[in-house]
Design a protein around this motif. Sequence first.
Motif, PDB file in Angstrom:
ATOM      1  N   SER A   1       0.816  -1.214   0.000  1.00  0.00           N
ATOM      2  CA  SER A   1       0.000   0.000   0.000  1.00  0.00           C
ATOM      3  C   SER A   1       0.851   1.265   0.000  1.00  0.00           C
TER       4      SER A   1
ATOM      5  N   SER B   1       3.093   1.735  -3.163  1.00  0.00           N
ATOM      6  CA  SER B   1       2.231   2.168  -4.270  1.00  0.00           C
ATOM      7  C   SER B   1       1.843   3.640  -4.116  1.00  0.00           C
ATOM      8  N   THR B   2       1.560   4.045  -2.883  1.00  0.00           N
ATOM      9  CA  THR B   2       1.183   5.444  -2.625  1.00  0.00           C
ATOM     10  C   THR B   2       2.343   6.385  -2.936  1.00  0.00           C
TER      11      THR B   2
ATOM     12  N   LEU C   1       2.696   6.700  -6.635  1.00  0.00           N
ATOM     13  CA  LEU C   1       1.676   7.615  -7.157  1.00  0.00           C
ATOM     14  C   LEU C   1       2.043   9.066  -6.871  1.00  0.00           C
TER      15      LEU C   1
ATOM     16  N   TYR D   1       1.717  -4.023  -6.539  1.00  0.00           N
ATOM     17  CA  TYR D   1       1.198  -2.665  -6.695  1.00  0.00           C
ATOM     18  C   TYR D   1      -0.260  -2.663  -6.262  1.00  0.00           C
TER      19      TYR D   1
ATOM     20  N   PRO E   1      -2.502   0.332  -4.549  1.00  0.00           N
ATOM     21  CA  PRO E   1      -2.798   1.609  -3.899  1.00  0.00           C
ATOM     22  C   PRO E   1      -4.051   1.505  -3.015  1.00  0.00           C
TER      23      PRO E   1
ATOM     24  N   VAL F   1      -6.747   4.735  -9.742  1.00  0.00           N
ATOM     25  CA  VAL F   1      -5.542   5.468 -10.133  1.00  0.00           C
ATOM     26  C   VAL F   1      -5.064   5.090 -11.535  1.00  0.00           C
TER      27      VAL F   1
ATOM     28  N   ILE G   1      -4.383  12.285  -2.576  1.00  0.00           N
ATOM     29  CA  ILE G   1      -3.105  11.781  -2.073  1.00  0.00           C
ATOM     30  C   ILE G   1      -2.642  12.638  -0.894  1.00  0.00           C
TER      31      ILE G   1
END
Length: 219
Positions: free
Chosen positions: A94, A97-98, A101, A130, A132, A139, A148
């Motif tokens: 998580s 992936s964040t 992004l 991956y 998010p 996304v 975000i």
Amino acid sequence: MFINAGLIFLLRKGSGSEYRINLVIQPIRDVIISATVIGIAFVFISILFLFLIKWDKNMMVVLAGVLISFGTGRQIFASALDTVTSSMNGFLSSWASTLHLLAKSRVESQEWRSIETHAELILFGKHIQYDPPARLGDVRTDIKPKEIYKYLNDHREELGYPYSIADEDNSYIAFAQYATKHLRKKLHIYLQLMELQEKVGGVNTVILIATGTLIWLFS
């Protein structure tokens, strides 16, 4: 044996794509000690029960029970670790992936390229994927910088980050650099626990249970 299978199922039941932060932040020493205590307690209780009901009746059944208990105790130890590694997997997936992004949503620079690369390296970790947070929406079609920003401020304490994040590049970079270091440390702990889990729950465990089962069947 049916009781053993039920206990393993209950221990594994909590694992999944979500994570529990109280498990993620536990020191590796405490995790291993807790899993060991659970496994040893099960073996002790199982063997004590066997000796109480079968000691003078059929020693082969007792031997089979001891082997199966030791094998199942190892499985329970591995399953207890699995509860933690599953949460750590979700946490790493998580947050990496964040961060990825976040880097994608910022104006391209050397700092953001470095952060994006570090996030990708974490995502290459064993079984990390991956993934998010659902709160950030789809996304694949639309990256929402405001979502975000809000997510980072709402969840920054999961990484132990003590400062509020301002909606400006320097503040984002400071957080992202801190976060990548934190995630790399967690990844190292995660890989250590995964290695231990695979060793304990591997071939030797299967041999113990299979041998005990064969002795029980032919006794």
